[in-house]
Write a protein that holds these residues in place. Structure first.
Motif, PDB file in Angstrom:
ATOM      1  N   GLU A 158       0.842  -1.202   0.000  1.00  0.00           N
ATOM      2  CA  GLU A 158       0.000   0.000   0.000  1.00  0.00           C
ATOM      3  C   GLU A 158       0.882   1.259   0.000  1.00  0.00           C
ATOM      4  O   GLU A 158       1.735   1.423   0.883  1.00  0.00           O
ATOM      5  CB  GLU A 158      -0.912  -0.016   1.228  1.00  0.00           C
ATOM      6  N   THR A 159       0.701   2.117  -0.985  1.00  0.00           N
ATOM      7  CA  THR A 159       1.488   3.347  -1.070  1.00  0.00           C
ATOM      8  C   THR A 159       0.812   4.537  -0.398  1.00  0.00           C
ATOM      9  O   THR A 159       1.400   5.617  -0.317  1.00  0.00           O
ATOM     10  CB  THR A 159       1.763   3.707  -2.540  1.00  0.00           C
ATOM     11  N   GLY A 160      -0.398   4.352   0.093  1.00  0.00           N
ATOM     12  CA  GLY A 160      -1.127   5.455   0.710  1.00  0.00           C
ATOM     13  C   GLY A 160      -0.941   5.568   2.211  1.00  0.00           C
ATOM     14  O   GLY A 160      -1.469   6.499   2.823  1.00  0.00           O
ATOM     15  N   VAL A 188       8.442   5.358   8.639  1.00  0.00           N
ATOM     16  CA  VAL A 188       8.741   5.590   7.230  1.00  0.00           C
ATOM     17  C   VAL A 188       7.550   6.272   6.574  1.00  0.00           C
ATOM     18  O   VAL A 188       6.401   5.858   6.768  1.00  0.00           O
ATOM     19  CB  VAL A 188       9.059   4.265   6.494  1.00  0.00           C
ATOM     20  N   GLU A 189       7.817   7.305   5.796  1.00  0.00           N
ATOM     21  CA  GLU A 189       6.751   8.000   5.078  1.00  0.00           C
ATOM     22  C   GLU A 189       6.194   7.120   3.964  1.00  0.00           C
ATOM     23  O   GLU A 189       6.735   6.063   3.650  1.00  0.00           O
ATOM     24  CB  GLU A 189       7.273   9.318   4.511  1.00  0.00           C
ATOM     25  N   LYS A 190       5.126   7.557   3.343  1.00  0.00           N
ATOM     26  CA  LYS A 190       4.475   6.785   2.282  1.00  0.00           C
ATOM     27  C   LYS A 190       5.488   6.432   1.185  1.00  0.00           C
ATOM     28  O   LYS A 190       6.106   7.321   0.609  1.00  0.00           O
ATOM     29  CB  LYS A 190       3.317   7.580   1.690  1.00  0.00           C
ATOM     30  N   PRO A 191       5.665   5.144   0.888  1.00  0.00           N
ATOM     31  CA  PRO A 191       6.689   4.732  -0.084  1.00  0.00           C
ATOM     32  C   PRO A 191       6.139   4.647  -1.504  1.00  0.00           C
ATOM     33  O   PRO A 191       4.924   4.719  -1.722  1.00  0.00           O
ATOM     34  CB  PRO A 191       7.054   3.334   0.421  1.00  0.00           C
ATOM     35  N   ASP A 192       7.028   4.470  -2.469  1.00  0.00           N
ATOM     36  CA  ASP A 192       6.576   4.160  -3.824  1.00  0.00           C
ATOM     37  C   ASP A 192       6.204   2.683  -3.898  1.00  0.00           C
ATOM     38  O   ASP A 192       6.409   1.918  -2.941  1.00  0.00           O
ATOM     39  CB  ASP A 192       7.627   4.528  -4.860  1.00  0.00           C
ATOM     40  N   GLN A 193       5.670   2.244  -5.023  1.00  0.00           N
ATOM     41  CA  GLN A 193       5.149   0.882  -5.148  1.00  0.00           C
ATOM     42  C   GLN A 193       6.226  -0.176  -4.931  1.00  0.00           C
ATOM     43  O   GLN A 193       6.014  -1.168  -4.224  1.00  0.00           O
ATOM     44  CB  GLN A 193       4.514   0.698  -6.535  1.00  0.00           C
ATOM     45  N   LEU A 194       7.398   0.013  -5.515  1.00  0.00           N
ATOM     46  CA  LEU A 194       8.477  -0.973  -5.394  1.00  0.00           C
ATOM     47  C   LEU A 194       8.952  -1.089  -3.954  1.00  0.00           C
ATOM     48  O   LEU A 194       9.161  -2.191  -3.438  1.00  0.00           O
ATOM     49  CB  LEU A 194       9.637  -0.595  -6.311  1.00  0.00           C
ATOM     50  N   THR A 195       9.116   0.054  -3.302  1.00  0.00           N
ATOM     51  CA  THR A 195       9.553   0.041  -1.899  1.00  0.00           C
ATOM     52  C   THR A 195       8.498  -0.598  -1.003  1.00  0.00           C
ATOM     53  O   THR A 195       8.816  -1.384  -0.105  1.00  0.00           O
ATOM     54  CB  THR A 195       9.848   1.476  -1.420  1.00  0.00           C
ATOM     55  N   ALA A 196       7.230  -0.285  -1.250  1.00  0.00           N
ATOM     56  CA  ALA A 196       6.149  -0.888  -0.463  1.00  0.00           C
ATOM     57  C   ALA A 196       6.144  -2.401  -0.621  1.00  0.00           C
ATOM     58  O   ALA A 196       5.915  -3.136   0.347  1.00  0.00           O
ATOM     59  CB  ALA A 196       4.805  -0.298  -0.893  1.00  0.00           C
ATOM     60  N   LEU A 286      -9.928   4.690   5.238  1.00  0.00           N
ATOM     61  CA  LEU A 286     -10.931   5.169   4.278  1.00  0.00           C
ATOM     62  C   LEU A 286     -10.517   6.501   3.671  1.00  0.00           C
ATOM     63  O   LEU A 286     -11.303   7.433   3.570  1.00  0.00           O
ATOM     64  CB  LEU A 286     -12.307   5.291   4.955  1.00  0.00           C
ATOM     65  N   GLY A 287      -9.266   6.541   3.265  1.00  0.00           N
ATOM     66  CA  GLY A 287      -8.710   7.798   2.793  1.00  0.00           C
ATOM     67  C   GLY A 287      -8.888   8.074   1.318  1.00  0.00           C
ATOM     68  O   GLY A 287      -8.401   9.090   0.828  1.00  0.00           O
TER      69      GLY A 287
END
Length: 316
Positions: A158-160, A188-196, A286-287
């Motif tokens: 999840e990137t959100g 950790v802040e919201k990551p990109d897809q690969l990092t997630a 529910l963002g």
């Protein structure tokens, strides 16, 4: 060991802009029945019922909300026949660190060093039993002067969401048996897809839920050490506040000078006493419209509907 007394703190000041136009500034998502018959705020309150069976005695909550939402909050409590200790009205939102500081100061006036259970009023949790078990474990650690947050077990990249990297395991004996938690390596802040994806595969990371349990005194000590400027403004705003029934209207001039900061940045990323309790309870903030769709039952074509709806070859 007797029950642990806990004061719930409900953060209800969000604007829910990502679900516009359903959620609007004057009527944001926490006051809407998005998934169940009750609103998200009411479901958050109802979710506390039965915690006493886990050794946690929940007292009436303190609610933090915007001035313009005060009557909505009061009415939604009245509808489900629940009371509050106080409804603190912010003239402007300053993020979670000032909001929780206000609640900690207010709760300390009426109770002897209460434990605070800090909850967002706009989250969805499907498994109440698992949620309550996690709260009971966290309360045991908080009773030992730890500052505890909840990390949601990941099931997809999840990137959100922000993430918490768990470190060394930590356990203590409690009224309900052994309580388990982990030291926090880092936030950790919201990551990109690969990092997630790497986070999920490592099994070392949890989603950051934004919910907390700690003693009011322990939290205020940490705030005084790291952000005394915020504590000073909150104390002044409350000392000059006007009380009207259950409403506490902060002094606007004082509170407008308050710095903005999140509780993670102000305290949890800096303290040496932070722990994370894993939780698997069907949680979502529910963002977004996609997360709202994922949280609800669907027909055979993947559609989510409410009310009298006619579908013609629609596919979700």
């Amino acid at each position: 060991m007797s029950d642990i007394n806990v004061v719930p703190v409900l953060l209800a000041g969000g604007s829910g802009t990502r679900l516009w136009p359903l959620s609007r500034s004057l009527y944001p998502k926490q006051f809407l029945p998005l998934v169940e018959e009750n609103t998200l705020l009411q479901s958050t309150i109802d979710r506390l019922e039965g915690l006493q069976n886990k050794g946690v005695n929940c007292l009436d909550p303190i609610v933090i909300c915007n001035e313009e939402h005060r009557f909505i909050v009061a009415e939604q409590f009245r509808q489900i026949k629940k009371g509050t200790q106080a409804i603190i009205l912010e003239p402007v939102g300053k993020n979670t660190a000032p909001a929780i500081t206000l609640a900690a100061i207010e709760a300390s006036k009426n109770h002897n060093d209460p434990i605070l259970l800090v909850l967002a009023a706009d989250h969805l949790i499907n498994d109440t039993g698992s949620f309550q078990q996690a709260v009971a474990q966290a309360a045991c650690f908080a009773n030992e002067d730890e500052l505890v947050t909840f990390g949601v077990e990941t099931d997809k990249p999840e990137t959100g969401y922000g993430y918490i990297k768990r470190g060394k395991a930590h356990s203590i004996s409690s009224i309900a048996g052994k309580a388990n938690a982990y030291c926090i390596d880092c936030f950790v802040e919201k990551p990109d897809q690969l990092t997630a994806q790497k986070y999920v595969e490592s099994n070392d990371y949890l989603w950051n839920s934004g919910m907390f349990v700690f003693k009011a005194s322990r939290f205020l000590d940490e705030m005084a050490f790291h952000r005394q400027d915020i504590v000073n403004v909150c104390e002044e705003s409350l000392s000059k506040a006007e009380e009207d029934l259950e409403f506490i209207r902060l002094d606007t001039k004082s509170f407008m000078a308050c710095p903005e900061d999140s509780v993670d940045c102000a305290v949890m990323e800096k303290t040496e006493r932070a722990l994370v309790v894993p939780m698997s309870a069907g949680w979502s903030d529910l963002g977004s419209w996609s997360s709202l769709w994922e949280a609800q039952p669907k027909d055979g074509m993947g559609n989510v509907t409410h009310g009298d709806v006619l579908l013609d070859r629609a596919e979700g």
